[in-house]
Design a protein around this motif. Structure first.
Motif, PDB file in Angstrom:
ATOM      1  N   ALA A   1     125.866  17.600  85.216  1.00 31.76           N
ATOM      2  CA  ALA A   1     125.619  17.614  86.667  1.00 31.76           C
ATOM      3  C   ALA A   1     126.110  18.912  87.297  1.00 31.76           C
ATOM      4  O   ALA A   1     125.426  19.493  88.142  1.00 31.76           O
ATOM      5  N   ALA A   2     127.283  19.363  86.885  1.00 31.34           N
ATOM      6  CA  ALA A   2     127.827  20.614  87.445  1.00 31.34           C
ATOM      7  C   ALA A   2     126.943  21.803  87.075  1.00 31.34           C
ATOM      8  O   ALA A   2     126.732  22.698  87.904  1.00 31.34           O
ATOM      9  N   LEU A   3     126.417  21.823  85.859  1.00 31.94           N
ATOM     10  CA  LEU A   3     125.553  22.927  85.439  1.00 31.94           C
ATOM     11  C   LEU A   3     124.197  22.883  86.135  1.00 31.94           C
ATOM     12  O   LEU A   3     123.586  23.928  86.367  1.00 31.94           O
ATOM     13  N   ARG A   4     123.721  21.708  86.466  1.00 29.21           N
ATOM     14  CA  ARG A   4     122.414  21.563  87.124  1.00 29.21           C
ATOM     15  C   ARG A   4     122.483  21.837  88.624  1.00 29.21           C
ATOM     16  O   ARG A   4     121.447  22.034  89.261  1.00 29.21           O
ATOM     17  N   ALA A   5     123.665  21.839  89.199  1.00 30.59           N
ATOM     18  CA  ALA A   5     123.813  22.035  90.647  1.00 30.59           C
ATOM     19  C   ALA A   5     123.296  23.418  91.038  1.00 30.59           C
ATOM     20  O   ALA A   5     123.569  24.412  90.362  1.00 30.59           O
ATOM     21  N   THR A   6     122.550  23.467  92.129  1.00 34.35           N
ATOM     22  CA  THR A   6     121.996  24.750  92.557  1.00 34.35           C
ATOM     23  C   THR A   6     123.051  25.664  93.173  1.00 34.35           C
ATOM     24  O   THR A   6     122.884  26.869  93.167  1.00 34.35           O
ATOM     25  N   ASP A   7     124.115  25.074  93.706  1.00 35.80           N
ATOM     26  CA  ASP A   7     125.242  25.904  94.149  1.00 35.80           C
ATOM     27  C   ASP A   7     126.365  25.670  93.138  1.00 35.80           C
ATOM     28  O   ASP A   7     126.760  24.534  92.905  1.00 35.80           O
ATOM     29  N   PRO A   8     126.804  26.745  92.497  1.00 32.07           N
ATOM     30  CA  PRO A   8     127.743  26.594  91.384  1.00 32.07           C
ATOM     31  C   PRO A   8     128.958  25.741  91.728  1.00 32.07           C
ATOM     32  O   PRO A   8     129.587  25.921  92.764  1.00 32.07           O
ATOM     33  N   GLN A   9     129.208  24.780  90.861  1.00 34.81           N
ATOM     34  CA  GLN A   9     130.379  23.918  90.967  1.00 34.81           C
ATOM     35  C   GLN A   9     131.307  24.245  89.808  1.00 34.81           C
ATOM     36  O   GLN A   9     130.860  24.655  88.749  1.00 34.81           O
ATOM     37  N   THR A  10     132.578  24.013  90.009  1.00 34.23           N
ATOM     38  CA  THR A  10     133.536  24.246  88.934  1.00 34.23           C
ATOM     39  C   THR A  10     133.262  23.256  87.808  1.00 34.23           C
ATOM     40  O   THR A  10     133.148  22.050  88.048  1.00 34.23           O
ATOM     41  N   LEU A  11     133.145  23.776  86.601  1.00 37.08           N
ATOM     42  CA  LEU A  11     132.893  22.912  85.448  1.00 37.08           C
ATOM     43  C   LEU A  11     134.173  22.183  85.073  1.00 37.08           C
ATOM     44  O   LEU A  11     135.278  22.720  85.228  1.00 37.08           O
ATOM     45  N   PRO A  12     134.054  20.955  84.548  1.00 34.77           N
ATOM     46  CA  PRO A  12     135.248  20.177  84.219  1.00 34.77           C
ATOM     47  C   PRO A  12     136.040  20.710  83.017  1.00 34.77           C
ATOM     48  O   PRO A  12     137.177  20.299  82.820  1.00 34.77           O
TER      49      PRO A  12
ATOM     50  N   ALA B   1     129.027  26.540  74.881  1.00 34.90           N
ATOM     51  CA  ALA B   1     129.149  27.800  75.624  1.00 34.90           C
ATOM     52  C   ALA B   1     127.783  28.467  75.771  1.00 34.90           C
ATOM     53  O   ALA B   1     127.455  28.994  76.850  1.00 34.90           O
ATOM     54  N   ARG B   2     126.982  28.442  74.701  1.00 35.58           N
ATOM     55  CA  ARG B   2     125.623  29.005  74.799  1.00 35.58           C
ATOM     56  C   ARG B   2     124.815  28.254  75.858  1.00 35.58           C
ATOM     57  O   ARG B   2     124.092  28.873  76.656  1.00 35.58           O
ATOM     58  N   GLU B   3     124.942  26.945  75.881  1.00 38.08           N
ATOM     59  CA  GLU B   3     124.188  26.161  76.862  1.00 38.08           C
ATOM     60  C   GLU B   3     124.663  26.433  78.290  1.00 38.08           C
ATOM     61  O   GLU B   3     123.871  26.371  79.225  1.00 38.08           O
ATOM     62  N   VAL B   4     125.929  26.753  78.461  1.00 40.95           N
ATOM     63  CA  VAL B   4     126.422  27.131  79.788  1.00 40.95           C
ATOM     64  C   VAL B   4     125.725  28.410  80.245  1.00 40.95           C
ATOM     65  O   VAL B   4     125.278  28.503  81.390  1.00 40.95           O
ATOM     66  N   VAL B   5     125.600  29.380  79.356  1.00 41.52           N
ATOM     67  CA  VAL B   5     124.889  30.619  79.704  1.00 41.52           C
ATOM     68  C   VAL B   5     123.445  30.294  80.076  1.00 41.52           C
ATOM     69  O   VAL B   5     122.940  30.740  81.117  1.00 41.52           O
ATOM     70  N   VAL B   6     122.783  29.501  79.254  1.00 42.39           N
ATOM     71  CA  VAL B   6     121.372  29.168  79.486  1.00 42.39           C
ATOM     72  C   VAL B   6     121.204  28.428  80.812  1.00 42.39           C
ATOM     73  O   VAL B   6     120.333  28.773  81.617  1.00 42.39           O
ATOM     74  N   MET B   7     122.021  27.410  81.032  1.00 45.63           N
ATOM     75  CA  MET B   7     121.863  26.623  82.260  1.00 45.63           C
ATOM     76  C   MET B   7     122.235  27.433  83.500  1.00 45.63           C
ATOM     77  O   MET B   7     121.651  27.223  84.570  1.00 45.63           O
ATOM     78  N   THR B   8     123.166  28.364  83.367  1.00 45.32           N
ATOM     79  CA  THR B   8     123.490  29.243  84.492  1.00 45.32           C
ATOM     80  C   THR B   8     122.257  30.064  84.856  1.00 45.32           C
ATOM     81  O   THR B   8     121.913  30.199  86.041  1.00 45.32           O
ATOM     82  N   MET B   9     121.569  30.575  83.851  1.00 52.24           N
ATOM     83  CA  MET B   9     120.335  31.339  84.097  1.00 52.24           C
ATOM     84  C   MET B   9     119.228  30.438  84.631  1.00 52.24           C
ATOM     85  O   MET B   9     118.497  30.809  85.558  1.00 52.24           O
ATOM     86  N   ALA B  10     119.076  29.271  84.046  1.00 51.66           N
ATOM     87  CA  ALA B  10     117.991  28.360  84.428  1.00 51.66           C
ATOM     88  C   ALA B  10     118.124  27.900  85.873  1.00 51.66           C
ATOM     89  O   ALA B  10     117.125  27.881  86.609  1.00 51.66           O
ATOM     90  N   THR B  11     119.341  27.558  86.295  1.00 53.38           N
ATOM     91  CA  THR B  11     119.506  27.116  87.684  1.00 53.38           C
ATOM     92  C   THR B  11     119.419  28.297  88.642  1.00 53.38           C
ATOM     93  O   THR B  11     118.788  28.192  89.690  1.00 53.38           O
TER      94      THR B  11
END
Length: 184
Positions: free
Chosen positions: A102-113, A66-76
């Protein structure tokens, strides 16, 4: 030749107030000082503040993914290539699936699995879009997935922490270290 505004400081060239922090990073990294750290050392306050905030965020009750989701959301969102690569490596070490990465790295937000992690991403984006005034529906959506009010505030902590990092890395032009090339 002019001196760059944000040089890759060494332990000898860094401002004295940054040296202890740089030494700790080097020790943790097997003697290596990442370029992002070397450049942030131009401001010991920012370097120390980011690393302290990062350690506090890492100690939060949000689980590691969950922390990494926050970080990657900010990073992308902030197009920080250093953070994207660094946290792709972190996600890999945590056993995250290639689909999640891959979903977290996408520049346009994709639904996470993973629905629970998708809730973290949606909530992070809602906090950003509303400057924290997420509203009852967004908060209840987040809480309904098993997160807590404490977790909601920890998302804000992660946003603040990685706002510092992503914006500073972009401002300083921090290059990607060779160690992260495979995760770029």
């Amino acid at each position: 030749m002019p001196v760059p505004a944000f040089p890759d400081h060494t332990l000898h060239s860094a401002p004295p107030a940054a040296r202890r922090t740089m030494e700790a990073v080097a020790k943790k990294q097997g003697g290596h000082i990442p370029s992002a750290v070397a450049r942030l050392a131009t401001s010991p306050e920012l370097l120390n503040g980011f690393l302290q905030a990062s350690a506090t965020f890492e100690a939060s009750t949000l689980d590691p993914l969950a922390r990494e989701v926050v970080v990657m959301t900010m990073a992308t969102r902030n197009a920080c290539h250093v953070c994207v690569a660094n946290h792709t490596a972190r996600l890999t070490s945590l056993g995250a699936t290639p689909e999640l990465i891959a979903a977290l790295r996408a520049t346009d937000p994709q639904t996470l699995p993973d629905e629970r992690l998708e809730g973290v991403r949606r909530f992070t984006l809602a906090v950003l879009a509303t400057a924290g005034a997420v509203g009852e529906d967004a908060l209840q959506d987040f809480l309904s997935l098993g997160h807590t009010p404490r977790n909601a505030l920890e998302v804000v902590l992660g946003i603040g922490t990685y706002t510092m990092s992503t914006l500073a890395n972009r401002m300083t032009g921090a290059p990607l270290d060779d160690r992260l090339a495979a995760f770029a």
